[in-house]
Design an enzyme around this catalytic site. Structure first.
Site, PDB file in Angstrom:
ATOM      1  NE  ARG A  45       4.253  -0.529   2.894  1.00 54.09           N
ATOM      2  CZ  ARG A  45       4.584  -1.791   2.597  1.00 54.09           C
ATOM      3  NH1 ARG A  45       5.794  -2.111   2.193  1.00 54.09           N
ATOM      4  NH2 ARG A  45       3.690  -2.754   2.727  1.00 54.09           N
ATOM      5  N   GLY A  46       4.852  -1.635   6.726  1.00 54.76           N
ATOM      6  CA  GLY A  46       4.590  -3.073   6.783  1.00 54.76           C
ATOM      7  C   GLY A  46       4.721  -3.557   8.212  1.00 54.76           C
ATOM      8  CB  ALA A  47       2.575  -5.704  10.313  1.00 56.54           C
ATOM      9  NE  ARG A  79       1.227   3.858   8.870  1.00 62.51           N
ATOM     10  CZ  ARG A  79       1.139   2.963   7.884  1.00 62.51           C
ATOM     11  NH1 ARG A  79       2.181   2.211   7.568  1.00 62.51           N
ATOM     12  NH2 ARG A  79      -0.009   2.802   7.235  1.00 62.51           N
ATOM     13  CD  GLN A 183       0.861   1.219   0.327  1.00 67.71           C
ATOM     14  OE1 GLN A 183       0.085   1.569  -0.572  1.00 67.71           O
ATOM     15  NE2 GLN A 183       0.636   1.530   1.597  1.00 67.71           N
ATOM     16  CG  ASP A 224      -1.291  -3.683   8.523  1.00 66.31           C
ATOM     17  OD1 ASP A 224      -1.823  -4.077   7.467  1.00 66.31           O
ATOM     18  OD2 ASP A 224      -0.192  -3.089   8.555  1.00 66.31           O
ATOM     19  CG  ASN A 234      -3.912  -6.441   4.906  1.00 64.61           C
ATOM     20  OD1 ASN A 234      -2.813  -6.346   5.421  1.00 64.61           O
ATOM     21  ND2 ASN A 234      -4.080  -6.651   3.614  1.00 64.61           N
ATOM     22  CE  LYS A 235      -2.282  -0.111   3.248  1.00 65.50           C
ATOM     23  NZ  LYS A 235      -2.198   1.017   4.192  1.00 65.50           N
TER      24      LYS A 235
HETATM   25  C1  LIG Z   1       3.397  -7.855   5.926  1.00 68.82           C
HETATM   26  S1  LIG Z   1       2.516  -6.558   6.620  1.00 68.82           S
HETATM   27  C2  LIG Z   1       2.110  -5.668   5.219  1.00 68.82           C
HETATM   28  C3  LIG Z   1       0.857  -4.901   5.419  1.00 68.82           C
HETATM   29  O1  LIG Z   1       1.167  -3.555   5.802  1.00 68.82           O
HETATM   30  C4  LIG Z   1       0.663  -2.724   4.807  1.00 68.82           C
HETATM   31  O2  LIG Z   1       0.243  -1.497   5.284  1.00 68.82           O
HETATM   32  P1  LIG Z   1       1.195  -0.204   5.040  1.00 68.82           P
HETATM   33  O3  LIG Z   1       1.710  -0.294   3.641  1.00 68.82           O
HETATM   34  O4  LIG Z   1       0.247   0.956   5.290  1.00 68.82           O
HETATM   35  O5  LIG Z   1       2.279  -0.312   6.079  1.00 68.82           O
HETATM   36  C5  LIG Z   1      -0.499  -3.485   4.228  1.00 68.82           C
HETATM   37  O6  LIG Z   1      -1.612  -3.483   5.096  1.00 68.82           O
HETATM   38  C6  LIG Z   1       0.115  -4.842   4.132  1.00 68.82           C
HETATM   39  O7  LIG Z   1      -0.766  -5.909   3.982  1.00 68.82           O
END
Ligand SMILES: CSC[C@H]1O[C@H](OP(=O)(O)O)[C@H](O)[C@@H]1O
Length: 324
Positions: A45-47, A79, A183, A224, A234-235
């Site tokens: 996960r994570g962009a 996603r 997270q 994101d 973002n989250k």
């Molecule tokens: C460095 S990008 C991290 C970004 O992605 C996360 O979303 P997810 O955990 O659903 O993939 C979150 O928005 C973070 O800020």
């Protein structure tokens, strides 16, 4: 720590983020099905990490043969909000005509460039924080996870903490647990503990009160998808943090690679927000947290208007403030 995502022996290898913080283990993904499942479960996960996953997923499809473009679309659609996922798929498809090995080479190049870009972006952002916040050492607030585990290595928003911690400029980090998938408490706290950075986990709902009590010098966030006008997806919970930070005149700094900017999204209104399953809210390891079949609203992201953001910082430095 290994790279969050890598390519080895014809397969994608990830640190399984669902297992953390209890267990550090790596998973090998040999098929597109396995990769898509891992993306959807947030095992990866994570962009920035999703950008690499998109490219390496196309490599899996290319070696498997068949409907590669159809498989690539499955990966990109796994996603919808993090633009890097589709961007990584698109970059890899551009190499398809040169054969599977060329797709792998592109994916490996993305792995190599990720850390350089994120170290640069977070380095620029660290200077923004130091210029914006007079107090030393700094008390930072982090939401979700934008560290090593959200990228291939290093990280974006949490990369700022690594830079400042190296210079003994971090007093502590308040870590939003970041419901519903935690997270923050599961991943960010794990990263900070490994790095020896002082931190405290807090409920997301405590963040505004921490600011009101004067416990926060700067809020750090990843991204994101960044719209052309500077709005940031973002989250979920990021928008509320930005509102509270603005009210308390606390700098709110977003850190991301340029690849997270989507110029095709004119404003944040153009960004598709992923909505996730009710089970993420209504149960925990099979135990009910809400009445059976409780209706839910579970967006995985929100959009923070550019006007609430002190600076969006990439590997190129501070992005120009959008024209009103
Ligand atoms: C460095 S990008 C991290 C970004 O992605 C996360 O979303 P997810 O955990 O659903 O993939 C979150 O928005 C973070 O800020």
């Amino acid at each position: 720590m290994h790279r969050t995502i890598d390519w080895a022996d014809g397969a994608v290898v990830i640190i399984d983020q669902v297992a953390l913080p209890g267990e550090y283990r790596r998973s090998t993904l040999r098929t597109v099905d396995e990769l898509v499942d891992a993306i959807r479960r947030l095992a990866v996960r994570g962009a920035p990490a999703l950008g690499a996953a998109g490219a390496l997923g196309v490599a899996l499809a290319a070696f498997a043969g068949g409907d590669v473009r159809g498989e690539a679309e499955r990966i990109a659609a796994a996603r919808p909000t993090a633009v890097n996922l589709r961007w990584g798929v698109t970059r890899a498809l551009g190499k398809l005509g040169d054969g599977p090995a060329a797709v792998v080479a592109l994916g490996r190049a993305m792995l190599d460039e990720d850390e350089r870009k994120n170290r640069a972006a977070s380095g620029h952002a660290a200077e923004v924080v130091l210029r914006s916040c007079p107090r030393r050492p700094l008390r930072l607030l982090s939401h979700c996870n934008a560290g090593h585990l959200a990228a291939v290595a290093w990280g974006t928003a949490l990369g700022v903490v690594w830079h400042l911690h190296e210079r003994d400029l971090v007093e502590s980090v308040l870590v939003d647990e970041t419901r519903p998938l935690l997270q923050g408490s599961r991943l960010t706290a794990w990263e900070l503990a490994r790095a020896g950075v002082p931190y405290r986990v807090q409920p997301d709902s405590a963040a505004a009160f921490a600011m009101a009590r004067g416990l926060v010098d700067c809020v750090l966030a990843g991204a994101d998808r960044i719209a052309a006008n500077g709005d940031v997806a973002n989250k979920i919970g990021t928008y509320g943090l930005a509102l509270a930070a603005a009210h308390h005149r606390i700098p709110f700094v977003v850190v991301a690679p340029e690849s997270t900017v989507d110029d095709f999204a004119t404003t944040g209104a153009d960004i598709v927000i992923e909505e996730r399953s009710a089970a993420e809210l209504t149960e925990l390891h099979g135990h009910p947290l809400a009445p059976a079949n409780a209706p839910v609203f579970n967006p995985a992201f929100d959009v923070t208007p550019a006007g609430l953001i002190t600076a969006v910082v990439t590997e190129n430095g501070v992005r120009p403030a959008p024209s009103p």
